[in-house]
Design a protein around this motif. Structure first.
Motif, PDB file in Angstrom:
ATOM      1  N   UNK A   1      30.757  29.583  27.102  1.00  0.00           N
ATOM      2  CA  UNK A   1      29.371  29.585  27.581  1.00  0.00           C
ATOM      3  C   UNK A   1      29.308  29.537  29.097  1.00  0.00           C
ATOM      4  N   UNK A   2      30.267  28.847  29.693  1.00  0.00           N
ATOM      5  CA  UNK A   2      30.271  28.708  31.132  1.00  0.00           C
ATOM      6  C   UNK A   2      30.923  29.910  31.799  1.00  0.00           C
ATOM      7  N   UNK A   3      32.013  30.374  31.182  1.00  0.00           N
ATOM      8  CA  UNK A   3      32.835  31.345  31.883  1.00  0.00           C
ATOM      9  C   UNK A   3      32.356  32.779  31.708  1.00  0.00           C
ATOM     10  N   UNK A   4      31.711  33.108  30.594  1.00  0.00           N
ATOM     11  CA  UNK A   4      31.202  34.474  30.423  1.00  0.00           C
ATOM     12  C   UNK A   4      30.190  34.841  31.520  1.00  0.00           C
ATOM     13  N   UNK A   5      29.155  34.017  31.749  1.00  0.00           N
ATOM     14  CA  UNK A   5      28.184  34.392  32.778  1.00  0.00           C
ATOM     15  C   UNK A   5      28.807  34.541  34.164  1.00  0.00           C
ATOM     16  N   UNK A   6      29.804  33.706  34.469  1.00  0.00           N
ATOM     17  CA  UNK A   6      30.421  33.809  35.790  1.00  0.00           C
ATOM     18  C   UNK A   6      31.104  35.161  35.942  1.00  0.00           C
ATOM     19  N   UNK A   7      31.801  35.559  34.870  1.00  0.00           N
ATOM     20  CA  UNK A   7      32.494  36.851  34.897  1.00  0.00           C
ATOM     21  C   UNK A   7      31.483  37.988  35.068  1.00  0.00           C
ATOM     22  N   UNK A   8      30.357  37.881  34.372  1.00  0.00           N
ATOM     23  CA  UNK A   8      29.340  38.931  34.459  1.00  0.00           C
ATOM     24  C   UNK A   8      28.739  38.991  35.863  1.00  0.00           C
ATOM     25  N   UNK A   9      28.385  37.816  36.375  1.00  0.00           N
ATOM     26  CA  UNK A   9      27.732  37.781  37.688  1.00  0.00           C
ATOM     27  C   UNK A   9      28.688  38.254  38.788  1.00  0.00           C
ATOM     28  N   UNK A  10      29.964  37.882  38.662  1.00  0.00           N
ATOM     29  CA  UNK A  10      30.932  38.270  39.697  1.00  0.00           C
ATOM     30  C   UNK A  10      31.156  39.776  39.717  1.00  0.00           C
ATOM     31  N   UNK A  11      30.644  40.477  38.700  1.00  0.00           N
ATOM     32  CA  UNK A  11      30.767  41.930  38.659  1.00  0.00           C
ATOM     33  C   UNK A  11      29.470  42.629  39.034  1.00  0.00           C
ATOM     34  N   UNK A  12      28.442  41.842  39.398  1.00  0.00           N
ATOM     35  CA  UNK A  12      27.135  42.425  39.620  1.00  0.00           C
ATOM     36  C   UNK A  12      26.962  42.823  41.080  1.00  0.00           C
ATOM     37  N   UNK A  13      26.911  44.112  41.368  1.00  0.00           N
ATOM     38  CA  UNK A  13      26.834  44.534  42.774  1.00  0.00           C
ATOM     39  C   UNK A  13      25.566  44.056  43.476  1.00  0.00           C
ATOM     40  N   UNK A  14      24.511  43.759  42.685  1.00  0.00           N
ATOM     41  CA  UNK A  14      23.271  43.314  43.300  1.00  0.00           C
ATOM     42  C   UNK A  14      23.447  41.974  44.027  1.00  0.00           C
ATOM     43  N   UNK A  15      24.285  41.087  43.419  1.00  0.00           N
ATOM     44  CA  UNK A  15      24.552  39.804  44.056  1.00  0.00           C
ATOM     45  C   UNK A  15      25.763  39.881  44.971  1.00  0.00           C
ATOM     46  N   UNK A  16      26.751  40.669  44.560  1.00  0.00           N
ATOM     47  CA  UNK A  16      28.067  40.578  45.185  1.00  0.00           C
ATOM     48  C   UNK A  16      28.350  41.690  46.193  1.00  0.00           C
ATOM     49  N   UNK A  17      27.573  42.779  46.163  1.00  0.00           N
ATOM     50  CA  UNK A  17      27.839  43.878  47.082  1.00  0.00           C
ATOM     51  C   UNK A  17      29.260  44.383  46.936  1.00  0.00           C
ATOM     52  N   UNK A  18      29.950  44.493  48.085  1.00  0.00           N
ATOM     53  CA  UNK A  18      31.319  45.023  48.036  1.00  0.00           C
ATOM     54  C   UNK A  18      32.310  43.989  47.488  1.00  0.00           C
ATOM     55  N   UNK A  19      31.854  42.735  47.303  1.00  0.00           N
ATOM     56  CA  UNK A  19      32.791  41.681  46.876  1.00  0.00           C
ATOM     57  C   UNK A  19      32.873  41.521  45.367  1.00  0.00           C
ATOM     58  N   UNK A  20      32.439  42.526  44.608  1.00  0.00           N
ATOM     59  CA  UNK A  20      32.572  42.432  43.151  1.00  0.00           C
ATOM     60  C   UNK A  20      34.062  42.300  42.812  1.00  0.00           C
ATOM     61  N   UNK A  21      34.325  41.752  41.608  1.00  0.00           N
ATOM     62  CA  UNK A  21      35.711  41.550  41.177  1.00  0.00           C
ATOM     63  C   UNK A  21      36.518  42.846  41.212  1.00  0.00           C
ATOM     64  N   UNK A  22      37.769  42.724  41.563  1.00  0.00           N
ATOM     65  CA  UNK A  22      38.693  43.859  41.439  1.00  0.00           C
ATOM     66  C   UNK A  22      39.215  43.959  40.020  1.00  0.00           C
ATOM     67  N   UNK A  23      40.016  44.992  39.774  1.00  0.00           N
ATOM     68  CA  UNK A  23      40.538  45.234  38.426  1.00  0.00           C
ATOM     69  C   UNK A  23      41.383  44.074  37.908  1.00  0.00           C
ATOM     70  N   UNK A  24      42.301  43.580  38.774  1.00  0.00           N
ATOM     71  CA  UNK A  24      43.233  42.540  38.327  1.00  0.00           C
ATOM     72  C   UNK A  24      42.463  41.288  37.921  1.00  0.00           C
ATOM     73  N   UNK A  25      41.535  40.877  38.797  1.00  0.00           N
ATOM     74  CA  UNK A  25      40.758  39.669  38.524  1.00  0.00           C
ATOM     75  C   UNK A  25      39.969  39.831  37.221  1.00  0.00           C
ATOM     76  N   UNK A  26      39.418  41.031  37.013  1.00  0.00           N
ATOM     77  CA  UNK A  26      38.671  41.278  35.781  1.00  0.00           C
ATOM     78  C   UNK A  26      39.566  41.265  34.557  1.00  0.00           C
ATOM     79  N   UNK A  27      40.754  41.835  34.689  1.00  0.00           N
ATOM     80  CA  UNK A  27      41.675  41.862  33.552  1.00  0.00           C
ATOM     81  C   UNK A  27      42.050  40.435  33.164  1.00  0.00           C
TER      82      UNK A  27
END
Lengths: 409, 148, 121
Positions: free
Chosen positions: A356-382
């Motif tokens: 419940x805690x970690x899914x939203x963080x993963x989603x938000x860290x991939x959201x360009x609207x909040x993160x711009x160019x700092x969205x997660x890279x491939x390795x971090x996402x994997x």
């Protein structure tokens, strides 16, 4: 404060602040029953918390906003509300365990009955929350918590058979005296202890409190990826001490006083005193962080103004939420429930709440609207996605295993 | 999920006393005896460390206080187990005897801390005897459990 | 009416056939700013209707957001068949009474309404 000194301070407080009552108790219990055959879970948990703490720190630094504000925005009020209830319940349970842990640690040095310590401990936590600046609070408890290095010193002084400990760590197997279900139950407990949800709420909100910006990303990454692994080493040292001294004597840890016996055996009263200071600071630091996390999650969900960077009068409801959480914690402890049992339940229910805690963080860290160019890279996402799968499995298995093993009896 | 969690908590908290069939009863008695043995071993270790000057009186007292609680909970746990037949009841009596016999020596540690009496050697002998009795009782119950 | 009166509400066509649930509202900022406001005024452009679920897209309605891959896939599958319906195609919204009672609230679409792609690029 900038420069190398700030970096060093950050890393040291990350090490000292890594351990809480859940880590202390679970590692000692596991060490006394399973030796180091579950150390791999600590390693796995530390990698997981590094990855997700880094992500939530990044979200805070880039967007200037804390996790739950964004969770609320992305999940909508209903799903976020369910998430809030679960997270808040686990956080208050963890707070209860930390206050209990403070009382038990203080009892070791004072012979004053633990139930007399509990309200005193909660009052002290409240005063610090009310009066002390965020950074002072973090640095003091973090640096004093470093004295838990005493466990690593103790393990070294005990002169164990390092080959045997390495074998247990690297070729884990269920010890003959324990069943497989109990082994996996404690594996989940250890994962819950290492990855406790409040840690990421706290980490991201703390980033906002300390006004992180993109410039602080490198420092934050260093704190996490250097500080937390050292914290993990201390966790394993606690398990190691219990494995070397208590396991051969047939002592199964069910009290705080047993956790420090190996330290006394290795280093006498001086090292013991150092470690007790560490126990008190670690549980105090974690009590502060869990109380704050309870305030953060609730305020961020409901849109109240929050944060220690505001004067209490400007964030009144945030402070009231923390006071209520503390009162609930003391109330639960005053029923006479065993704080160690509360701690053991808190880490398992943490494990249940992890996805419940970690899914939203993963989603938000991939959201360009909040993160711009700092969205997660491939390795971090994997890695993040892999962990999410593991966490879902652990979460689903936790309650059935609790039933089957009668909570690890 | 909430229901599952609640059910889990309740089951987790269920006293072993509600177990009915003989194998379960014996298993539960073994668990309590092991908890008592663990507590006696803790008290013994604390006494040794205190004698060597490694463990201050305050912390020794806290450790022994916890051990006393564990032993008395074990005694209570064994006493409230419902034995389904005479054989199991006999083993339960043996277990109660061994566990409650451990209470005295563990409690004496705190007197020894405060007062220096009984002698350290006598105290350790008493603790060792309690440990041996618990060991014997555990073995007896385990054998009966295996025979089930 | 507020956004919360529409979100999660069941959607039917003119024949009473169930089409899904309102999962999102699309707003367009093209009106002159209200007095004292800096931002343009918002106008309701349409509703996003998802056939099987009331859960949110979590931001994955934007075609540029594709990571992490498994989560994006899972959410797209769950929302397969979602469509955007323009506000003028909405025939009726829940009555105040139904909204207050918290049940029986439905959105009915006009006969011959058009389905548009809900994706944001």
């Amino acid at each position: 404060m900038r420069g190398p000194l700030a970096v060093a301070l950050g890393i040291l407080t990350a090490i000292g602040g890594f351990l809480d009552a859940g880590d202390l108790v679970t590692n000692a219990v596991v060490g006394s029953r399973f030796g180091l055959t579950l150390a791999w879970v600590v390693v796995m948990g530390v990698i997981g918390i590094c990855v997700f703490a880094h992500m939530s720190g990044k979200v805070a630094a880039v967007s200037g906003r804390a996790t739950f504000e964004i969770i609320r925005e992305r999940l909508g009020p209903r799903a976020a509300g369910a998430n809030l209830v679960a997270s808040l319940a686990v956080t208050v349970l963890t707070l209860t365990a930390e206050i209990g842990g403070m009382a038990l640690a203080l009892q070791l040095a004072s012979s004053v009955e633990r139930r007399l310590w509990m309200p005193v401990a909660a009052l002290a936590v409240w005063l610090v929350l009310w009066r002390v600046r965020f950074q002072v609070m973090e640095n003091v408890t973090g640096l004093l918590g470093l004295t838990l290095i005493g466990f690593a010193v103790a393990l070294y002084l005990l002169g164990p058979d390092w080959g045997e400990l390495a074998r247990q760590t690297l070729q884990p197997a269920v010890p003959p005296s324990e069943g497989a279900a109990v082994y996996w139950y404690f594996a989940i407990a250890l994962l819950g202890a290492a990855m406790t949800p409040y840690e990421v709420f706290f980490f991201s909100s703390g980033g906002v409190e300390e006004r992180w910006t993109v410039k602080d990303l490198a420092t934050s990454r260093l704190n996490v990826f250097v500080g937390f692994p050292f914290g993990g080493v201390l966790s394993i040292a606690i398990a190691g001490c219990a494995a070397v001294v208590l396991l051969p004597l047939g002592i199964e840890v069910d009290a705080m006083s047993q956790i420090v016996l190996p330290v006394a055996q290795a280093g006498g009263p001086l090292l013991l005193a150092v470690v007790i200071v560490g126990l008190v600071s670690a549980t105090t630091g974690a009590a502060l962080e869990t109380a704050l996390s309870a305030g953060y999650t609730l305020s961020q969900y409901l849109g109240w103004s929050w944060g220690k960077f505001r004067r209490p009068a400007e964030a009144a409801r945030f402070h009231v939420a923390m006071i209520v959480a503390l009162v609930v914690a003391v109330g639960v402890l005053m029923t006479g429930v065993d704080p160690i049992a509360v701690t053991e339940y808190s880490v398992v229910f943490s494990a249940v709440a992890l996805p419940l805690t970690y899914l939203p963080i993963l989603v938000v860290a991939n959201d360009p609207e909040y993160m711009g160019e700092h969205v997660n890279g491939r390795v971090l996402n994997a890695v993040g996605t892999l962990y999410l799968v593991i966490l879902v499995v652990a979460s689903a298995a936790a309650v059935p295993l609790m039933i089957v093993t009668e909570a690890g009896a | 999920m909430l229901v599952g969690v609640l059910a889990g908590t309740l089951t987790g908290c269920t006293p072993a006393g509600t177990r009915s069939d003989a194998a379960n009863v014996l298993g539960s008695i073994v668990e309590h005896l092991e908890a008592a043995s663990s507590a006696v071993a803790t008290a013994t270790l604390a006494v040794e460390l205190h004698e060597q000057g490694r463990l201050p009186a305050v912390t020794t007292d806290a450790a022994v206080d916890d051990a006393t609680l564990t032993v008395s909970e074990a005694v209570h746990g064994i006493t409230t187990v419902v034995a389904p037949d005479a054989g199991t009841a006999g083993l339960r009596t043996t277990a109660i005897g061994a566990a409650s016999a451990a209470l005295g020596p563990v409690a004496d540690v705190r007197t020894w801390l405060a007062d220096g009496a009984p002698e350290g050697d006598d105290l350790r002998t008493a603790l060792d005897e309690a440990a041996t009795d618990l060991e014997a009782a555990t073995t007896a119950v385990e054998q009966a459990e295996a025979a089930q | 009416m507020i956004a919360g009166d529409l979100i999660d509400v069941e959607v039917r066509d003119a024949d009473g056939e169930r089409l899904g649930y309102v999962v999102d509202l699309r707003l367009v900022l093209d009106r002159p700013p209200e007095a004292g406001a800096v931002l343009a005024g918002a106008r309701l452009h349409g509703l996003v209707v998802s056939p099987r679920t009331r859960t949110s897209f979590l931001g994955y309605e934007r075609t540029s957001v594709r990571a992490p891959w498994p989560i994006a896939q899972l959410l797209r599958r769950r929302h397969r068949g979602s469509f955007l319906v323009h506000w003028p195609d909405v025939a009726s919204v829940p009555s105040l009474d139904a909204t207050r009672r918290g049940k029986g609230a439905i959105v009915v679409l006009r006969r011959g309404f058009d389905r548009y792609d809900p994706a944001l690029t």
